[in-house]
Design an enzyme around this catalytic site. Sequence first.
Site, mmCIF file in Angstrom:
data_model
loop_
_atom_site.group_PDB
_atom_site.id
_atom_site.type_symbol
_atom_site.label_atom_id
_atom_site.label_comp_id
_atom_site.label_asym_id
_atom_site.label_seq_id
_atom_site.Cartn_x
_atom_site.Cartn_y
_atom_site.Cartn_z
ATOM 1 N N CYS A 197 0.831 -1.211 0.000
ATOM 2 C CA CYS A 197 0.000 0.000 0.000
ATOM 3 C C CYS A 197 0.864 1.260 0.000
ATOM 4 C CB CYS A 197 -0.919 0.003 1.217
ATOM 5 S SG CYS A 197 -2.057 -1.395 1.297
ATOM 6 N N ARG A 227 -7.665 -4.074 -3.197
ATOM 7 C CA ARG A 227 -7.135 -2.946 -3.965
ATOM 8 C C ARG A 227 -8.095 -2.636 -5.118
ATOM 9 N NH1 ARG A 227 -2.300 -2.709 -1.663
ATOM 10 N NH2 ARG A 227 -1.497 -4.678 -0.863
#
Length: 214
Positions: free
Chosen positions: A51, A128
Amino acid sequence: MTDNIQPIGPRLNEPAPAFDAPTTHGQKTLEDYRGKWLVLFSHPADFTPVCTTEFIAFAKKQDEFNAMNTKLLGLSIDSHYSHIAWILNIKDKFGVEIKFPIIADLSMAVAQAYGMIQPGASDTAAVRATFIIDPEGVLRAMVYYPMNAGRSVDEIHRLLLALQTADENHCAMPENWKPGDEVIVPTPKTPQEAAARASEGYNTVDWYFSTRAL
């Protein structure tokens, strides 16, 4: 009895789910972005390495998105204070400033509305997911990545540019279209239009496949 099956999450070319959520830049609603394109993207958790690389990539490309009348908005199921601490950590450790807001979605309300929670991956973290929403609030594209593979911010930028260019020029885009490439001319809708296509001045391979320069 397929008539009773209800779709999960949002659908393309329909209004994006409304939201009213706390962010690192104050309370934000979908309506705040009316008149602009919006890239809404979720990540599984703050202070995780994949991330972090994605947020750095979005931050480095933010000026290019701004030039396209596009705003960035992140999201994870973390607290407001976790987001702040992570942003400060990224600036301290990587020298990159995160200037776009991040939704603190502890209730998972936004994540559930957008189908960001995928039980096969996790019941408590958003995958995601990336959503491109147009200036009218219509969902135009959505892309999902698994937990263990980072998304391509360059591809999201390319997809947004392709959508904007297609809208402006009433055309379709071939595989991996980039500025300078030819675009696809809409396919004829009648036998008469198909018969005339070869004489219309496009780069025509067959009646259903024609391209042109912009």
